[in-house]
Design an enzyme around this catalytic site. Structure first.
Site, PDB file in Angstrom:
ATOM      1  N   ASP A   1      28.797  22.475   6.953  1.00 13.42           N
ATOM      2  CA  ASP A   1      27.633  23.299   6.618  1.00 13.42           C
ATOM      3  C   ASP A   1      27.794  24.677   7.244  1.00 13.42           C
ATOM      4  OD1 ASP A   1      24.389  22.206   5.825  1.00 13.42           O
ATOM      5  OD2 ASP A   1      24.881  24.308   6.269  1.00 13.42           O
TER       6      ASP A   1
ATOM      7  N   SER B   1      20.542  16.867 -10.541  1.00 15.20           N
ATOM      8  CA  SER B   1      19.098  17.124 -10.562  1.00 15.20           C
ATOM      9  C   SER B   1      18.500  16.832 -11.931  1.00 15.20           C
ATOM     10  CB  SER B   1      18.867  18.608 -10.228  1.00 15.20           C
ATOM     11  OG  SER B   1      17.554  19.010 -10.565  1.00 15.20           O
TER      12      SER B   1
ATOM     13  N   TYR C   1      18.865  27.589 -11.851  1.00 13.39           N
ATOM     14  CA  TYR C   1      19.189  26.451 -10.975  1.00 13.39           C
ATOM     15  C   TYR C   1      19.608  25.255 -11.828  1.00 13.39           C
ATOM     16  CZ  TYR C   1      18.529  22.240  -8.262  1.00 13.39           C
ATOM     17  OH  TYR C   1      18.713  21.004  -7.685  1.00 13.39           O
TER      18      TYR C   1
ATOM     19  N   LYS D   1      23.384  23.128 -12.254  1.00 12.61           N
ATOM     20  CA  LYS D   1      23.588  21.673 -12.151  1.00 12.61           C
ATOM     21  C   LYS D   1      24.228  21.139 -13.440  1.00 12.61           C
ATOM     22  CE  LYS D   1      22.095  20.969  -7.979  1.00 12.61           C
ATOM     23  NZ  LYS D   1      22.969  20.489  -6.895  1.00 12.61           N
TER      24      LYS D   1
ATOM     25  N   ASN E   1       9.568  27.268  -0.930  1.00 17.07           N
ATOM     26  CA  ASN E   1       9.499  27.350  -2.395  1.00 17.07           C
ATOM     27  C   ASN E   1       8.859  26.091  -2.962  1.00 17.07           C
ATOM     28  OD1 ASN E   1      11.024  29.838  -3.323  1.00 17.07           O
ATOM     29  ND2 ASN E   1      12.496  28.958  -1.892  1.00 17.07           N
TER      30      ASN E   1
HETATM   31  C1  WQD Z   1       6.772  21.214  -8.010  1.00 16.87           C
HETATM   32  C2  WQD Z   1       5.509  21.654  -8.722  1.00 16.87           C
HETATM   33  C3  WQD Z   1       5.391  24.014  -9.076  1.00 16.87           C
HETATM   34  C4  WQD Z   1       4.856  25.338  -4.972  1.00 16.87           C
HETATM   35  C5  WQD Z   1      12.348  20.448  -7.223  1.00 16.87           C
HETATM   36  C6  WQD Z   1      13.541  20.866  -6.436  1.00 16.87           C
HETATM   37  C7  WQD Z   1      14.749  20.894  -7.321  1.00 16.87           C
HETATM   38  C8  WQD Z   1      14.898  19.616  -8.111  1.00 16.87           C
HETATM   39  C9  WQD Z   1      13.630  19.276  -8.854  1.00 16.87           C
HETATM   40  C10 WQD Z   1      16.527  18.309  -6.936  1.00 16.87           C
HETATM   41  C11 WQD Z   1       5.789  22.736  -9.770  1.00 16.87           C
HETATM   42  C12 WQD Z   1       4.255  23.526  -8.170  1.00 16.87           C
HETATM   43  C13 WQD Z   1       5.071  24.537  -6.078  1.00 16.87           C
HETATM   44  C14 WQD Z   1       3.623  26.014  -4.807  1.00 16.87           C
HETATM   45  C15 WQD Z   1       2.849  25.041  -6.860  1.00 16.87           C
HETATM   46  N1  WQD Z   1      15.262  18.528  -7.268  1.00 16.87           N
HETATM   47  N2  WQD Z   1       4.070  24.394  -6.999  1.00 16.87           N
HETATM   48  N3  WQD Z   1       2.656  25.830  -5.765  1.00 16.87           N
HETATM   49  O1  WQD Z   1      10.324  23.010  -9.080  1.00 16.87           O
HETATM   50  O2  WQD Z   1      10.026  20.513  -9.488  1.00 16.87           O
HETATM   51  O3  WQD Z   1      12.009  21.431  -8.181  1.00 16.87           O
HETATM   52  O4  WQD Z   1      12.587  19.232  -7.886  1.00 16.87           O
HETATM   53  O5  WQD Z   1      17.497  18.835  -7.297  1.00 16.87           O
HETATM   54  O6  WQD Z   1      15.865  21.069  -6.470  1.00 16.87           O
HETATM   55  O7  WQD Z   1      13.301  22.157  -5.939  1.00 16.87           O
HETATM   56  O8  WQD Z   1       9.712  21.423  -7.197  1.00 16.87           O
HETATM   57  O9  WQD Z   1       8.155  21.580  -5.297  1.00 16.87           O
HETATM   58  O10 WQD Z   1       9.091  23.730  -6.294  1.00 16.87           O
HETATM   59  O11 WQD Z   1       7.427  22.412  -7.584  1.00 16.87           O
HETATM   60  O12 WQD Z   1       1.963  24.888  -7.713  1.00 16.87           O
HETATM   61  O13 WQD Z   1       3.367  26.761  -3.818  1.00 16.87           O
HETATM   62  O14 WQD Z   1       4.651  22.251  -7.757  1.00 16.87           O
HETATM   63  O15 WQD Z   1       4.917  25.004  -9.979  1.00 16.87           O
HETATM   64  O16 WQD Z   1       4.921  22.520 -10.870  1.00 16.87           O
HETATM   65  P1  WQD Z   1      10.462  21.627  -8.599  1.00 16.87           P
HETATM   66  P2  WQD Z   1       8.603  22.337  -6.503  1.00 16.87           P
END
Ligand code: WQD
Length: 341
Positions: free
Chosen positions: A32, A126, A151, A155, A200
């Site tokens: 890492d 993913s 992203y 993948k 995020n």
């Molecule tokens: C989830 C939901 C946002 C933050 C993740 C991983 C990605 C992949 C898939 C493995 C969405 C909402 C978020 C906030 C919100 N996994 N949200 N307010 O985008 O599904 O992706 O799972 O590879 O690597 O990142 O996950 O947690 O960012 O968002 O409303 O402050 O929560 O819009 O609908 P996501 P997330």
């Protein structure tokens, strides 16, 4: 003792896999460069593995890193490739960062396997490879639609690299694990998610609001075609996810030949953003202030897993429910001190 190289092993998912590997009789070798992880996690890994692991502070985009690791370790029996940036929203804002990091590191891993005779690979893929699926419940045979974010595209490209190498009859056994939404933390609260800067992802943002580090959470869109208008995802405990990697290694390590297999790693249950917020408040008795904002570019409305193949072929299933995930996430958050405080 078999040595398993974890690229990105100091990250959120990697640290939990390192502990699961140790608990199952493997020796984790972490590679890492800490570009997206905090060094403090190493203390937690030390504690939970009784210091039975090794760490190489190197960049897995650099082919020589693998030669250095093999020289130092003497053997590498398999690789779990996790090193990647993984924020859907951020990738829309900065695609080149994602293309460079995620695709170059994948190439370097496959190149090293070819050069150094490493035959076993488990890849952190993913559910975003499905793009916006025709049906919100996806199997591994669900059509791969155009990625909805850079992203997701990285993948898809990485999965394709594995497939093209497989077609050369290269003596590799490869498994692609399509993660859904990893959340939570180790029940001991010794390791967990350590987002750098503003989270995020949904759950670490919620726990930081709960801890008073942030004032409120913005729900990115409540006008989707879902029951409560917010996006639906398949949230899986990070320890359940880690166990899927141990079972995947067990499936290929002592086999001969050449194989490429793909598994959805999800609970099979969809939960909305609003439900996550509501359940968090209820199980942790902690209020969360919510505001509703615009949709986030790159988000798909709803996706969750059909994980039957992982159950049938790997003997894997999720043990923890959403309530456990959100309790463990909160227990972990409460061990943290706000940076700069
Ligand atoms: C989830 C939901 C946002 C933050 C993740 C991983 C990605 C992949 C898939 C493995 C969405 C909402 C978020 C906030 C919100 N996994 N949200 N307010 O985008 O599904 O992706 O799972 O590879 O690597 O990142 O996950 O947690 O960012 O968002 O409303 O402050 O929560 O819009 O609908 P996501 P997330």
């Amino acid at each position: 003792m078999k040595k398993i190289l974890l690229t990105g092993g100091a990250g959120y998912i990697g640290s939990h896999i390192a502990v699961s590997l140790y608990e199952n009789g493997y020796f984790p070798v972490i590679l890492d460069n800490f570009s997206n992880s905090e060094r403090q996690v190493i203390n937690g890994i030390k504690a939970l593995t009784e210091n039975n692991f090794s760490l190489h502070d190197l960049d897995c985009k650099d082919p020589e890193s693998f030669d250095k690791v093999l020289e130092a370790e003497g053997r590498i029996d398999g690789i779990i490739h996790l090193a990647a940036y993984k924020a859907v929203g951020e990738s829309v804002q900065d695609p080149l960062k994602y293309y460079h990091n995620n695709m170059t590191s994948m190439w370097a891993v496959l190149d090293a396997m070819e050069r150094l005779g490493i035959e076993n690979l488990v890849f952190s893929s993913s559910c975003t490879v499905y793009g916006t699926p025709e049906n919100e419940v996806v199997t591994e045979e669900t059509a791969i639609n155009p990625a909805f974010s850079p992203y997701g595209y990285t993948k898809q490209a990485c999965e394709r690299m594995m497939e093209d190498l497989h077609k050369t009859n290269s003596r590799k056994k490869q498994i692609r694990l399509r993660y859904f939404n990893p959340i939570g933390a180790h029940p001991s609260a010794v390791i967990g998610e350590l987002p750098i800067g503003t989270p995020n992802n949904l759950v670490p943002y919620i726990t930081q609001v709960g801890a008073g580090w942030r004032e409120q959470i913005t729900v990115f869109g409540n006008d989707y075609e879902t029951a409560d208008g917010t996006c639906i995802r398949d949230y899986i405990h990070v320890v359940d996810l880690a166990e899927a990697h141990v079972l995947s290694l067990g499936r290929i390590l002592d086999k001969s030949g050449s194989s490429l297999e793909t598994f959805n790693i999800g609970t099979g249950k969809g939960t909305s953003v609003q439900e996550i917020i509501d359940i968090f408040q209820e199980v942790n008795n902690t209020p969360i202030k919510v505001v509703y904002g615009d949709r986030r570019p790159g988000d798909v409305p709803s996706i969750y897993a059909n994980a039957d193949r992982a159950y049938k072929e790997l003997g894997w299933s999720a043990k923890y429910g959403i309530e456990d995930c959100l309790k463990h996430a909160w227990h972990w958050q409460k061990t943290l001190t706000k940076p700069g405080s």
